[in-house]
Design a protein around this motif. Structure first.
Motif, mmCIF file in Angstrom:
data_model
loop_
_atom_site.group_PDB
_atom_site.id
_atom_site.type_symbol
_atom_site.label_atom_id
_atom_site.label_comp_id
_atom_site.label_asym_id
_atom_site.label_seq_id
_atom_site.Cartn_x
_atom_site.Cartn_y
_atom_site.Cartn_z
ATOM 1 N N THR A 326 0.631 -1.577 0.075
ATOM 2 C CA THR A 326 0.155 0.353 0.161
ATOM 3 C C THR A 326 1.353 1.675 0.071
ATOM 4 O O THR A 326 -0.156 2.324 -0.221
ATOM 5 C CB THR A 326 -0.733 -0.309 1.350
ATOM 6 O OG1 THR A 326 -0.421 -0.187 2.620
ATOM 7 C CG2 THR A 326 -2.461 -1.108 1.388
ATOM 8 N N ASP A 327 1.733 1.227 -0.208
ATOM 9 C CA ASP A 327 3.255 2.188 -0.033
ATOM 10 C C ASP A 327 2.832 3.606 -1.658
ATOM 11 O O ASP A 327 3.306 2.640 -3.106
ATOM 12 C CB ASP A 327 4.036 1.642 -0.200
ATOM 13 C CG ASP A 327 5.237 3.029 0.212
ATOM 14 O OD1 ASP A 327 4.823 3.785 0.020
ATOM 15 O OD2 ASP A 327 6.567 2.953 0.467
ATOM 16 N N PRO A 328 2.542 4.407 -1.993
ATOM 17 C CA PRO A 328 2.444 5.364 -3.024
ATOM 18 C C PRO A 328 3.262 5.128 -4.078
ATOM 19 O O PRO A 328 3.172 4.988 -5.296
ATOM 20 C CB PRO A 328 1.512 6.221 -2.818
ATOM 21 C CG PRO A 328 1.128 5.957 -1.377
ATOM 22 C CD PRO A 328 1.738 5.141 -0.985
ATOM 23 N N ALA A 329 4.528 4.838 -3.146
ATOM 24 C CA ALA A 329 5.569 5.267 -3.720
ATOM 25 C C ALA A 329 6.070 4.590 -4.520
ATOM 26 O O ALA A 329 7.362 4.692 -5.445
ATOM 27 C CB ALA A 329 6.745 6.129 -2.214
ATOM 28 N N TYR A 331 4.638 2.437 -7.028
ATOM 29 C CA TYR A 331 3.598 2.759 -7.793
ATOM 30 C C TYR A 331 3.936 4.518 -8.654
ATOM 31 O O TYR A 331 4.117 5.429 -8.275
ATOM 32 C CB TYR A 331 2.169 2.694 -8.052
ATOM 33 C CG TYR A 331 1.746 1.290 -6.648
ATOM 34 C CD1 TYR A 331 1.314 0.132 -7.299
ATOM 35 C CD2 TYR A 331 1.733 1.345 -5.127
ATOM 36 C CE1 TYR A 331 0.596 -1.166 -6.975
ATOM 37 C CE2 TYR A 331 1.647 0.403 -4.385
ATOM 38 C CZ TYR A 331 1.318 -0.654 -5.994
ATOM 39 O OH TYR A 331 0.810 -1.927 -4.885
ATOM 40 N N GLU A 333 1.045 5.503 -10.507
ATOM 41 C CA GLU A 333 -0.077 7.072 -10.728
ATOM 42 C C GLU A 333 -0.264 6.939 -8.990
ATOM 43 O O GLU A 333 -1.044 7.822 -8.543
ATOM 44 C CB GLU A 333 -0.686 6.868 -11.194
ATOM 45 C CG GLU A 333 -0.745 6.606 -12.962
ATOM 46 C CD GLU A 333 -1.544 6.192 -13.239
ATOM 47 O OE1 GLU A 333 -2.338 5.812 -13.004
ATOM 48 O OE2 GLU A 333 -1.801 6.128 -14.787
ATOM 49 N N GLY A 334 0.731 6.497 -8.275
ATOM 50 C CA GLY A 334 0.141 6.540 -6.603
ATOM 51 C C GLY A 334 -0.364 6.178 -6.253
ATOM 52 O O GLY A 334 -0.915 4.725 -6.261
ATOM 53 N N GLU A 335 -1.662 6.622 -5.017
ATOM 54 C CA GLU A 335 -2.909 6.137 -4.434
ATOM 55 C C GLU A 335 -4.021 5.660 -5.525
ATOM 56 O O GLU A 335 -4.561 4.354 -5.291
ATOM 57 C CB GLU A 335 -3.841 7.156 -3.394
ATOM 58 C CG GLU A 335 -2.681 7.576 -2.655
ATOM 59 C CD GLU A 335 -3.694 8.270 -1.476
ATOM 60 O OE1 GLU A 335 -4.320 8.748 -1.842
ATOM 61 O OE2 GLU A 335 -2.872 9.307 -0.941
ATOM 62 N N ASP A 337 -2.974 3.488 -8.467
ATOM 63 C CA ASP A 337 -2.599 2.345 -8.799
ATOM 64 C C ASP A 337 -2.414 1.433 -7.666
ATOM 65 O O ASP A 337 -2.704 0.200 -7.035
ATOM 66 C CB ASP A 337 -0.937 2.020 -8.701
ATOM 67 C CG ASP A 337 -1.270 2.963 -10.691
ATOM 68 O OD1 ASP A 337 -2.340 2.662 -10.978
ATOM 69 O OD2 ASP A 337 -0.127 3.828 -10.909
ATOM 70 N N VAL A 338 -2.647 2.002 -6.373
ATOM 71 C CA VAL A 338 -2.831 1.269 -4.933
ATOM 72 C C VAL A 338 -3.986 0.289 -4.625
ATOM 73 O O VAL A 338 -4.108 -0.568 -4.299
ATOM 74 C CB VAL A 338 -2.273 2.210 -3.952
ATOM 75 C CG1 VAL A 338 -2.836 1.040 -2.367
ATOM 76 C CG2 VAL A 338 -1.047 2.311 -3.677
ATOM 77 N N ARG A 387 3.193 3.638 3.544
ATOM 78 C CA ARG A 387 4.112 3.180 3.627
ATOM 79 C C ARG A 387 4.382 1.516 4.909
ATOM 80 O O ARG A 387 3.210 1.505 5.663
ATOM 81 C CB ARG A 387 5.329 3.376 4.596
ATOM 82 C CG ARG A 387 5.515 4.599 3.788
ATOM 83 C CD ARG A 387 7.477 5.757 3.770
ATOM 84 N NE ARG A 387 8.086 4.877 4.174
ATOM 85 C CZ ARG A 387 9.051 4.851 4.880
ATOM 86 N NH1 ARG A 387 9.616 6.008 5.305
ATOM 87 N NH2 ARG A 387 10.107 3.867 4.562
#
Length: 473
Positions: A326-329, A331, A333-335, A337-338, A387
């Motif tokens: 679940t870390d946006p970093a 991916y 496109e961030g959240e 893609d999460v 994170r």
């Protein structure tokens, strides 16, 4: 005339407890003065021996105590005022709004000016203001009895589903309820409803939509009724009931049966351990006290003239373990893609449970193991984004499902291959390991790297095309 030798005057004894000589009266003093000097000497002796009480003037300690008391009084002034308002006036002064207090202060000021200047007009204006505030407060006095029912349906919905809430307010008092407002928090916003005048026993019912644009929990309520006068001088608010939580589940797609990576056969995978109740028959043995009579093999027992029971080989049903990064970093496109990774995990978990297989998922601070579809989706709904320690998450899956046969990690291309190996390396060697990479910039594909199946998807629907990689080779 010769003077004789002078006699030396004896010196008073020295020491810490020496008492001073009584002062002699100077030459020329009267008898009254002698008596006064004697009293002074006696008083000095009494003070020296401690047998006479003395009075001390206020010192620095007393001054500091007084200052501390003053500060305490100032600090407690606000609390005392609040207690007076709530105990002496029953909290009715809380109903007066800022406009009401301003009007009251203006009326008092006009009254004082009118009395000082002798202007009757100012006094009349002050009286009108005071009477207006008093009438509004009197109108607000009374028992505010109402029954408020809040219903939200459904409490579990998918993204984009139509959800509605219904609120009903009934006048349970013995008198007519004046028009009021109902404020209802819905998620980050608020719904406001205007309630008309309600007679005794009458009710007001209305509905409102609940938007479900994204995954998450939407708190609805509690409702608050607000009554007041038309001028806004008083406002009385009463809160009813509690809060209802609506779960908006993540997106998911339907997969083929068995595509979640579990074994397709109903018997499961045989193990060397023996059991008295299973499917895979192993051998016959003599009956022992406590054995279930349903497993007695009567033909063999009659042939050997002794009771024989069936013994089975224990089979182990396969188990799916899923870890979500679940870390946006990690991916591109961030959240966004999460959310796709969470949706992929939800699709695998739902299909596994529908196939009557066991499954465990860890998504940051959410964990669900061997449970139903609604509870699994609720867990993924409440999981937070941020994170995460993938190795720790994998250990949690192993702890709750040590018999896992397939391990899946949903992550992004920002994770190093070494980190993916460390995460999936927490599972046993014979466990089939799969890494699902969510990368909108790449092409959908499947490859096997160092005994691991690596699946790349650009969107959730691509998972249907590459589910063959989830089946152990």
């Amino acid at each position: 005339m010769t003077n004789g030798p002078s006699t030396p005057r004896p010196e008073p004894p020295r020491g810490r407890g020496r008492v001073q000589d009584t002062p002699r009266a100077p030459v020329g003093m009267s008898g009254g003065d002698d008596e006064r000097l004697e009293r002074m000497a006696e008083s000095s002796k009494l003070r020296a021996t401690g047998s006479r009480r003395t009075v001390s003037l206020p010192g620095a300690s007393l001054v500091r105590a007084a200052q501390g008391a003053t500060r305490a009084i100032r600090r407690g002034a606000g609390a005392t005022d609040d207690r007076l308002r709530r105990r002496w006036f029953g909290g009715r002064l809380d109903w007066v709004t800022g406009l009401g207090w301003t009007l009251l202060a203006l009326a008092v000021l006009l009254w004082v000016l009118g009395a000082l200047l002798g202007w009757v007009e100012l006094v009349i204006m002050a009286m009108v203001g005071l009477v207006l505030v008093l009438v509004c407060v009197v109108l607000s006095i009374g028992r505010h009895v109402a029954e408020v029912d809040l219903v939200v349906e459904p409490l579990r919905a998918d993204i984009g589903d139509l959800a509605q809430g219904h609120i009903t307010l009934r006048n349970a008092s013995r008198r007519t309820m004046l028009p009021s407002l109902v404020r209802l928090p819905v998620g980050a916003g608020e719904e406001v409803f205007t309630v008309p005048l309600l007679k005794k026993g009458a009710h007001f019912r209305t509905s409102f939509p609940v938007a479900t644009p994204t995954r998450g929990v939407i708190p609805v309520g509690p409702p608050t009724t607000v009554q007041g006068d038309p001028l806004g001088i008083t406002r009385r608010a009463v809160t009813f009931g509690g809060q209802q939580l609506m779960h908006v589940h993540p997106r998911r797609i339907a997969l083929e049966s068995g595509a979640h990576g579990l074994l397709r056969d109903l018997e499961g995978e045989a193990t060397p351990e023996l059991s008295m109740a299973d499917i895979d028959f192993h051998a016959l043995r003599e009956y022992e006290p406590g054995d279930d009579r349903r497993y007695v093999h009567w033909r063999s027992s009659a042939k050997h003239d002794t009771l024989l029971v069936r013994q089975f080989q224990e089979t182990r049903r396969s188990h799916l373990g899923v870890v979500v990064d679940t870390d946006p970093a990690a991916y591109p496109e961030g959240e966004g893609d999460v959310e796709t990774a969470i949706a992929a995990a939800a699709s695998l978990m739902v299909q596994s449970i529908k196939d009557e297989q066991e499954a465990t998922v860890v998504c940051n601070d959410g964990l669900a193991s061997r449970t139903t579809v609604p509870l699994v989706l609720d867990t993924l709904t409440t999981a937070s984004i941020g994170r995460v320690d993938l190795v720790r998450s994998a250990r949690a899956v192993v702890q709750h499902a040590p018999d896992s046969s397939v391990a899946v990690l949903c992550t992004g291309p920002g994770r190093a291959f070494l980190e993916i190996q460390q995460c999936l390396g927490e599972f046993e060697v014979e466990v089939h390991k799969v890494a699902i990479i969510v990368d909108p910039r790449a092409r959908t594909g499947l490859k096997r790297v160092r005994g691991m199946s690596v699946i790349t998807i650009t969107e959730l629907e691509d998972l249907q095309q590459v589910t063959a990689g989830l089946v152990p080779a």
